[in-house]
Design an enzyme around this catalytic site. Structure first.
Site, PDB file in Angstrom:
ATOM      1  N   SER A 146      -3.411  31.152 -59.980  1.00 20.74           N
ATOM      2  CA  SER A 146      -3.204  29.873 -59.076  1.00 20.74           C
ATOM      3  C   SER A 146      -4.634  29.689 -58.368  1.00 20.74           C
ATOM      4  O   SER A 146      -5.218  30.887 -57.748  1.00 20.74           O
ATOM      5  CB  SER A 146      -2.045  29.904 -58.234  1.00 20.74           C
ATOM      6  OG  SER A 146      -1.995  28.812 -57.479  1.00 20.74           O
ATOM      7  N   TYR A 157       2.892  34.145 -51.854  1.00 25.03           N
ATOM      8  CA  TYR A 157       2.511  33.673 -53.422  1.00 25.03           C
ATOM      9  C   TYR A 157       0.960  33.853 -53.474  1.00 25.03           C
ATOM     10  O   TYR A 157       0.383  34.342 -54.685  1.00 25.03           O
ATOM     11  CB  TYR A 157       2.656  32.148 -53.156  1.00 25.03           C
ATOM     12  CG  TYR A 157       2.505  31.434 -54.568  1.00 25.03           C
ATOM     13  CD1 TYR A 157       2.874  31.981 -55.811  1.00 25.03           C
ATOM     14  CD2 TYR A 157       1.484  30.442 -54.613  1.00 25.03           C
ATOM     15  CE1 TYR A 157       2.581  31.193 -56.912  1.00 25.03           C
ATOM     16  CE2 TYR A 157       1.178  29.957 -55.599  1.00 25.03           C
ATOM     17  CZ  TYR A 157       1.962  30.067 -56.872  1.00 25.03           C
ATOM     18  OH  TYR A 157       1.341  29.368 -57.973  1.00 25.03           O
TER      19      TYR A 157
END
Ligand SMILES: NC(=O)c1ccc[n+]([C@@H]2O[C@H](COP(=O)([O-])OP(=O)(O)OC[C@H]3O[C@@H](n4cnc5c(N)ncnc54)[C@H](O)[C@@H]3O)[C@@H](O)[C@H]2O)c1
Length: 262
Positions: A146, A157
């Site tokens: 990501s 995350y």
């Protein structure tokens, strides 16, 4: 915007795609089927069986496994090898931020849950697939990372995806001489149909919905194109890296985020 289908690009390839019941994973897996590959769609959600049944082809099979456990990862790889005879390509797509909140608002258990969701399945699946790729004497692993390695309201995350980038480079270095490539894409915000399996089973509070809006603003402001990408715009680079066209690319993390390098 639709990606062109490259007729036969994955013919005679056995491909495992994780998190394939919906979203980017389903789009990738079904595109590989259209391009001639045999594909194991792996997900812990039972709806993966329906998704595969709807494709009406023997070249697609479903496997329900929880990839937050090493046993689940081994089960998935064994299933692919039993069903299709070998594994050529693994696409590690499981992941996704469960909660958006300022770091100080995360509870300790929530921090751990993000790492379990977005780092451990890829670590475990890479480990579980290696014996199969060594046996074959070749292979490709594509990890879906990501661009949120730099972004607000999802620090755990970000850390998990930073781990994905690191393991991509280190594993690529270790296994290159065994004819195995390890690469990754780093998608930016991506438009997709509403999720049948929510990221956060508890649902988002009003406050979390507000933090989510802050994230959307940050994502749009941080990229040159000032917009989200489409599913097709994420599928195309993943499939390019998985294909033999990318045979001299390994250890790379390709940002796919309208100019945001993460
Ligand atoms: N959607 C985006 O905007 C975006 C942006 C950047 C990166 N990404 C990355 O792309 C990947 C896919 O994102 P998405 O939005 O399509 O995902 P999603 O949340 O829509 O779907 C993820 C799928 O993975 C499955 N899954 C979750 N945990 C699992 C487990 N332990 N074992 C097996 N299956 C499991 C879910 O059931 C679901 O079907 C993720 O790695 C995410 O981090 C997505």
């Amino acid at each position: 915007m639709n990606t062109p289908v490259f007729e036969g690009r994955f013919r005679d390839k056995v491909v495992v795609v994780t998190g394939a019941a919906q979203g980017i994973g389903f789009a990738v897996a079904s595109r590989v089927v259209s391009e001639g590959g045999d594909v194991l769609f792996v997900d812990r959600a039972e709806i993966v069986r329906e998704a595969v049944a709807d494709l009406c082809t023997e070249r697609a099979a479903a496997c329900v496994a929880d990839l937050e456990t090493h046993a689940g990862a081994e089960t998935a790889m064994r299933h692919a090898a039993d069903q299709f005879g070998r594994i050529d390509i693994l696409i590690n797509n499981v992941g996704g931020a469960i909660r958006m909140r300022p770091y100080e608002a995360f509870e300790p258990g929530q921090i751990e849950a993000e790492i379990r969701r977005s780092l451990m399945p890829t670590l475990y699946c890479c480990h579980a697939v290696l014996p199969h790729l060594f046996k074959r004497g070749a292979g490709t692993i594509v990890n879906v990372s990501s661009n949120a390695t730099r972004g607000i309201h999802r620090v755990p995350y970000s850390a998990a995806k930073g781990g994905i980038n690191a393991l991509t480079q280190s594993l690529a270095m270790e296994v290159a001489e065994r004819n195995i490539r390890v690469v990754a894409t780093a998608p930016g915000g991506t438009e997709a149909p509403p999720r049948r399996v929510p990221r956060n089973a508890e649902g988002d509070t009003t406050q979390e919905q507000g933090w989510m809006r802050d994230v959307v603003t940050q994502v749009k402001q941080s990229n040159f194109m000032k917009r989200y990408g489409t599913l097709s715009e994420q599928v195309a680079p993943i499939l390019f890296l998985a294909s033999d066209e990318a045979s001299y690319i390994t250890g790379s993390v390709l940002p796919v985020a309208g100019g945001d390098l993460g």
